[in-house]
Design a protein around this motif. Structure first.
Motif, PDB file in Angstrom:
ATOM      1  N   ASN A  73      25.184 -17.689 -33.865  1.00  0.00           N
ATOM      2  CA  ASN A  73      26.091 -18.822 -33.671  1.00  0.00           C
ATOM      3  C   ASN A  73      27.179 -18.481 -32.668  1.00  0.00           C
ATOM      4  O   ASN A  73      27.417 -19.218 -31.700  1.00  0.00           O
ATOM      5  CB  ASN A  73      26.721 -19.233 -35.003  1.00  0.00           C
ATOM      6  N   ARG A  74      27.845 -17.369 -32.897  1.00  0.00           N
ATOM      7  CA  ARG A  74      28.952 -16.991 -32.017  1.00  0.00           C
ATOM      8  C   ARG A  74      28.451 -16.530 -30.656  1.00  0.00           C
ATOM      9  O   ARG A  74      29.032 -16.872 -29.616  1.00  0.00           O
ATOM     10  CB  ARG A  74      29.782 -15.889 -32.672  1.00  0.00           C
ATOM     11  N   ALA A  75      27.341 -15.770 -30.647  1.00  0.00           N
ATOM     12  CA  ALA A  75      26.841 -15.210 -29.392  1.00  0.00           C
ATOM     13  C   ALA A  75      26.342 -16.290 -28.444  1.00  0.00           C
ATOM     14  O   ALA A  75      26.488 -16.166 -27.214  1.00  0.00           O
ATOM     15  CB  ALA A  75      25.727 -14.208 -29.676  1.00  0.00           C
ATOM     16  N   LEU A  76      25.765 -17.366 -28.997  1.00  0.00           N
ATOM     17  CA  LEU A  76      25.143 -18.388 -28.155  1.00  0.00           C
ATOM     18  C   LEU A  76      25.760 -19.769 -28.341  1.00  0.00           C
ATOM     19  O   LEU A  76      25.213 -20.771 -27.874  1.00  0.00           O
ATOM     20  CB  LEU A  76      23.643 -18.453 -28.455  1.00  0.00           C
ATOM     21  N   ASN A  77      26.901 -19.841 -29.023  1.00  0.00           N
ATOM     22  CA  ASN A  77      27.660 -21.093 -29.198  1.00  0.00           C
ATOM     23  C   ASN A  77      26.948 -22.139 -30.058  1.00  0.00           C
ATOM     24  O   ASN A  77      27.161 -23.344 -29.878  1.00  0.00           O
ATOM     25  CB  ASN A  77      28.007 -21.720 -27.836  1.00  0.00           C
ATOM     26  N   PHE A  78      26.095 -21.687 -30.981  1.00  0.00           N
ATOM     27  CA  PHE A  78      25.517 -22.630 -31.937  1.00  0.00           C
ATOM     28  C   PHE A  78      26.507 -22.922 -33.053  1.00  0.00           C
ATOM     29  O   PHE A  78      27.359 -22.096 -33.389  1.00  0.00           O
ATOM     30  CB  PHE A  78      24.223 -22.060 -32.540  1.00  0.00           C
ATOM     31  N   ASP A  79      26.368 -24.102 -33.658  1.00  0.00           N
ATOM     32  CA  ASP A  79      27.173 -24.454 -34.829  1.00  0.00           C
ATOM     33  C   ASP A  79      26.536 -23.912 -36.104  1.00  0.00           C
ATOM     34  O   ASP A  79      27.232 -23.432 -36.995  1.00  0.00           O
ATOM     35  CB  ASP A  79      27.298 -25.983 -34.949  1.00  0.00           C
ATOM     36  N   LEU A  80      25.206 -24.032 -36.181  1.00  0.00           N
ATOM     37  CA  LEU A  80      24.483 -23.731 -37.405  1.00  0.00           C
ATOM     38  C   LEU A  80      23.155 -23.070 -37.066  1.00  0.00           C
ATOM     39  O   LEU A  80      22.649 -23.196 -35.948  1.00  0.00           O
ATOM     40  CB  LEU A  80      24.203 -25.017 -38.197  1.00  0.00           C
ATOM     41  N   LYS A  81      22.585 -22.378 -38.043  1.00  0.00           N
ATOM     42  CA  LYS A  81      21.216 -21.901 -37.902  1.00  0.00           C
ATOM     43  C   LYS A  81      20.488 -22.094 -39.224  1.00  0.00           C
ATOM     44  O   LYS A  81      21.112 -22.194 -40.284  1.00  0.00           O
ATOM     45  CB  LYS A  81      21.170 -20.431 -37.469  1.00  0.00           C
ATOM     46  N   TRP A  82      19.173 -22.170 -39.129  1.00  0.00           N
ATOM     47  CA  TRP A  82      18.357 -22.240 -40.330  1.00  0.00           C
ATOM     48  C   TRP A  82      18.422 -20.905 -41.050  1.00  0.00           C
ATOM     49  O   TRP A  82      18.333 -19.840 -40.420  1.00  0.00           O
ATOM     50  CB  TRP A  82      16.909 -22.559 -39.963  1.00  0.00           C
ATOM     51  N   ASN A  83      18.543 -20.961 -42.366  1.00  0.00           N
ATOM     52  CA  ASN A  83      18.639 -19.748 -43.176  1.00  0.00           C
ATOM     53  C   ASN A  83      17.235 -19.310 -43.599  1.00  0.00           C
ATOM     54  O   ASN A  83      16.758 -19.654 -44.682  1.00  0.00           O
ATOM     55  CB  ASN A  83      19.531 -19.991 -44.395  1.00  0.00           C
ATOM     56  N   PHE A  84      16.569 -18.556 -42.727  1.00  0.00           N
ATOM     57  CA  PHE A  84      15.223 -18.098 -43.043  1.00  0.00           C
ATOM     58  C   PHE A  84      15.224 -17.103 -44.193  1.00  0.00           C
ATOM     59  O   PHE A  84      14.242 -16.998 -44.937  1.00  0.00           O
ATOM     60  CB  PHE A  84      14.574 -17.470 -41.807  1.00  0.00           C
ATOM     61  N   GLY A  85      16.326 -16.359 -44.337  1.00  0.00           N
ATOM     62  CA  GLY A  85      16.417 -15.435 -45.470  1.00  0.00           C
ATOM     63  C   GLY A  85      16.340 -16.169 -46.789  1.00  0.00           C
ATOM     64  O   GLY A  85      15.583 -15.783 -47.695  1.00  0.00           O
ATOM     65  N   TRP A  86      17.116 -17.258 -46.917  1.00  0.00           N
ATOM     66  CA  TRP A  86      17.053 -18.045 -48.150  1.00  0.00           C
ATOM     67  C   TRP A  86      15.654 -18.630 -48.335  1.00  0.00           C
ATOM     68  O   TRP A  86      15.069 -18.544 -49.421  1.00  0.00           O
ATOM     69  CB  TRP A  86      18.072 -19.191 -48.137  1.00  0.00           C
ATOM     70  N   SER A  87      15.109 -19.237 -47.287  1.00  0.00           N
ATOM     71  CA  SER A  87      13.823 -19.914 -47.396  1.00  0.00           C
ATOM     72  C   SER A  87      12.720 -18.965 -47.851  1.00  0.00           C
ATOM     73  O   SER A  87      11.964 -19.263 -48.786  1.00  0.00           O
ATOM     74  CB  SER A  87      13.457 -20.537 -46.042  1.00  0.00           C
ATOM     75  N   ASN A  88      12.618 -17.806 -47.209  1.00  0.00           N
ATOM     76  CA  ASN A  88      11.555 -16.859 -47.566  1.00  0.00           C
ATOM     77  C   ASN A  88      11.757 -16.291 -48.960  1.00  0.00           C
ATOM     78  O   ASN A  88      10.809 -16.205 -49.755  1.00  0.00           O
ATOM     79  CB  ASN A  88      11.509 -15.724 -46.533  1.00  0.00           C
ATOM     80  N   ASN A  89      12.983 -15.897 -49.275  1.00  0.00           N
ATOM     81  CA  ASN A  89      13.242 -15.277 -50.572  1.00  0.00           C
ATOM     82  C   ASN A  89      13.113 -16.271 -51.724  1.00  0.00           C
ATOM     83  O   ASN A  89      12.586 -15.936 -52.791  1.00  0.00           O
ATOM     84  CB  ASN A  89      14.623 -14.630 -50.583  1.00  0.00           C
TER      85      ASN A  89
END
Length: 609
Positions: free
Chosen positions: A340-356
């Motif tokens: 988010n900070r490195a590329l100026n995104f607001d949000l990202k999908w939480n793949f950790g939550w989804s997979n776990n």
């Protein structure tokens, strides 16, 4: 802006004042270019274009009013002739006689928007401080077979009513960008400006978005800036960007999806994609862009791609500056640090939550204690302390394993359960975990809200609607879990503790792996605090003591505790037992005593003084 809005100068630009259309095309290495105007499927006029000092081919004509179909005939760098669609087409249509997709002259002023109130509020509001309950759909298959898809206008009111009923604040649409085959997901893109012809033309999509906005429903575009379709289906005709003038204007190397990766070291790649994103915000009023496959865009073969990173930073910054209230969302699956900070995104999908979460759902109850820390505690801590703000997603990819395999559908993930009652209890608990856990929002894919037994793509592949509507609003366990998700969504929207500060409002109350029980707070608003308790075991408790943390400064302020949600209710397919009509707090022993159903979630509202 550092990049021109190419859609304002290229393509077919209709002029109302003199009723002419200016065609403008970038094909710098072509030998000759013609506009082919088409009537009844075949050539009506062939107009020679002139190349200007900026390597743009141009012509102005009064023979191409709005609705006129056209192609470009390009004599390319190598002397080959090929008919091509306009790379900046605002609408395209199919011609069954010639088996071609053809561009259409579009009048940008024909559609009159009525979403001014929505657009004004959006520009004045921080979207990260608002509820974000996303319904992910593929428009061409949500209500119908992909072989007989409905127009965007036909979908409009069914989609509005369903979102309002189910408590979805936003719709995320994939398969929107023009792509070749009806049965595809819609990620092998052939045009980066035209909406998919399978559901209609540009103004049809505007109609859908406009009416969603008028009903306070946001719209997110699933955008595909990493790779593009490069196959030419016929010798003398192509819909692809590839080798448009006989040279490689956009491509890099083959991708893992039988497409070509965009080359972000090429200025024309950056200009085209920059303009594509802004076009959908400018002209079609999308409220967010979900960037597909960011991981493969910015890093391949263990090597960063600086030009792609620079592109994303510049584009996201431009969006934030000129389109306040629009969300930039990354689908980044490889764990790139601080994306988010490195590329100026607001949000990202939480793949950790989804997979776990899905793996935990697959795990038999007797084995879950051994996975407790990794799949429950670590996921909560990651959500709370990560630099990235994240959305908990159950997406189209998560439950899909091809046209003949359903092992990943949620219903089969819970196949270890002893019976259907326990299976659906576990699934209700799964969705309560998704919606209540610390995050900046959640996303549910069409069909998963009824946990249909066949995957969406299997149904699509067999010529059916991707969602099994016979299960919706039924008295079956499928219809009852749909009701549970509906009420969870509305609970989430009503209580700002879940979304006003996102993961920052999370604090752990209690966890005990042997019993598979965990409890946490989700923040305070107007002297009300939300507590969530999950029981991931198949053992219920008439009386369960939750040890309260001594460090909690608000313990003495608790005046009253009330149960406001329970996934075990009869209307959701539960037993209706283990209800909490009265909840006791023992301040001397610092315990909260509750009835705790098996495989269930309860939500409590604490009144503070």
């Amino acid at each position: 802006m550092s990049h021109l809005k190419l859609y304002e100068i290229r393509g077919a630009q209709f002029n109302h004042e003199n009723q002419t259309t200016r065609f403008c095309l970038y094909a710098p290495n072509a030998r000759n270019v013609y506009v082919i105007l088409i009537a009844y499927g075949f050539q009506q006029y062939r107009l020679e274009m002139v190349k200007n000092h900026e390597n743009l081919w141009e012509i102005v004509t009064d023979k191409a009013p709005p609705g006129q179909r056209y192609l470009y005939l390009i004599n390319d760098f190598r002397g080959r002739e090929k008919l091509r669609i306009d790379p900046i087409s605002f609408s395209v249509v199919s011609n069954r006689l010639t088996r071609q997709v053809q561009s259409v002259v579009h009048d940008e002023h024909a559609y009159v928007w009525n979403d001014q109130n929505w657009m004004r509020r959006r520009s004045q509001t921080n979207p990260l401080k608002l509820p974000l309950s996303i319904y992910e759909i593929q428009p061409k298959s949500w209500k119908s077979s992909v072989y007989w898809p409905m127009n965007y206008r036909q979908l409009t009111f069914d989609l509005i009513n369903y979102c309002l009923e189910m408590g979805f604040t936003h719709v995320e649409m994939y398969g929107i960008l023009e792509h070749t085959d009806r049965w595809e997901y819609g990620y092998q893109i052939s045009n980066y400006f035209a909406p998919s012809r399978f559901n209609g033309q540009c103004d049809d999509l505007k109609y859908l978005i406009d009416h969603l906005h008028q009903n306070n429903i946001g719209v997110i575009l699933d955008w595909v800036p990493t790779h593009f379709k490069h196959h030419h289906f016929f010798h003398g005709y192509s819909t692809s960007l590839h080798e448009y003038d006989g040279t490689d204007l956009y491509a890099n190397v083959p991708s893992q999806w039988s497409t070509l990766y965009f080359d972000f070291d090429k200025e024309e790649t950056r200009r085209l994609l920059f303009a594509s994103a802004l076009y959908f915000l400018d002209r079609l009023h999308f409220d967010g862009i979900r960037f597909d496959a960011v991981s493969q865009m910015i890093r391949r073969n263990q090597t960063d791609i600086p030009s792609a990173m620079t592109f994303l930073r510049e584009l996201n910054q431009t969006i934030h500056t000129h389109y306040p209230g629009v969300m930039c969302i990354a689908e980044e699956s490889e764990g790139y640090p601080n994306v988010n900070r490195a590329l100026n995104f607001d949000l990202k999908w939480n793949f950790g939550w989804s997979n776990n979460a899905r793996n935990f759902l697959r795990t038999p109850v007797t084995e879950r204690a051994g996975h407790w820390r990794e799949k429950i505690l670590d996921v909560l801590n990651c959500a709370r302390w990560s630099e990235d703000k994240m959305i908990c997603t159950v997406s189209h990819d998560d439950t899909e394993t091809g046209p003949f395999d359903s092992r990943n559908v949620l219903l089969n993930c819970a196949s270890h359960a002893r019976n259907e009652i326990e299976k659906f209890a576990d699934l209700r608990n799964f969705f309560a975990w998704q919606i209540c856990a610390p995050s900046r929002g959640h996303l549910i894919h069409m069909g998963d809200e009824i946990v249909q037994p066949m995957s969406w793509f299997q149904r699509c592949f067999r010529g059916k609607s991707s969602m099994d509507w016979s299960l919706s609003n039924s008295t079956s366990l499928h219809g009852r879990i749909q009701k549970c998700i509906q009420d969870l969504n509305h609970l989430y929207i009503r209580h700002r503790q879940f979304w006003e500060y996102g993961e920052e409002s999370y604090s752990l109350i209690y966890e005990y792996a042997p019993n598979l029980v965990i409890a946490y707070h989700r923040g305070i608003s107007n002297n009300y605090r939300i507590a969530v308790i999950h029981n991931f075991s198949d053992h219920g408790y008439r009386s369960y003591d939750i040890q309260l943390p001594k460090s909690d400064p608000n313990i003495e302020r608790i005046q009253h505790v009330k149960e406001i949600f329970n996934t075990n209710q009869l209307q959701y397919g539960g037993s209706g037992t283990f209800q909490n009509e009265r909840i006791e707090i023992d301040r001397n022993n610092m315990t909260l005593t509750v009835a705790l159903p098996p495989l269930s979630t309860i939500v409590l509202n604490e009144t503070l003084i």
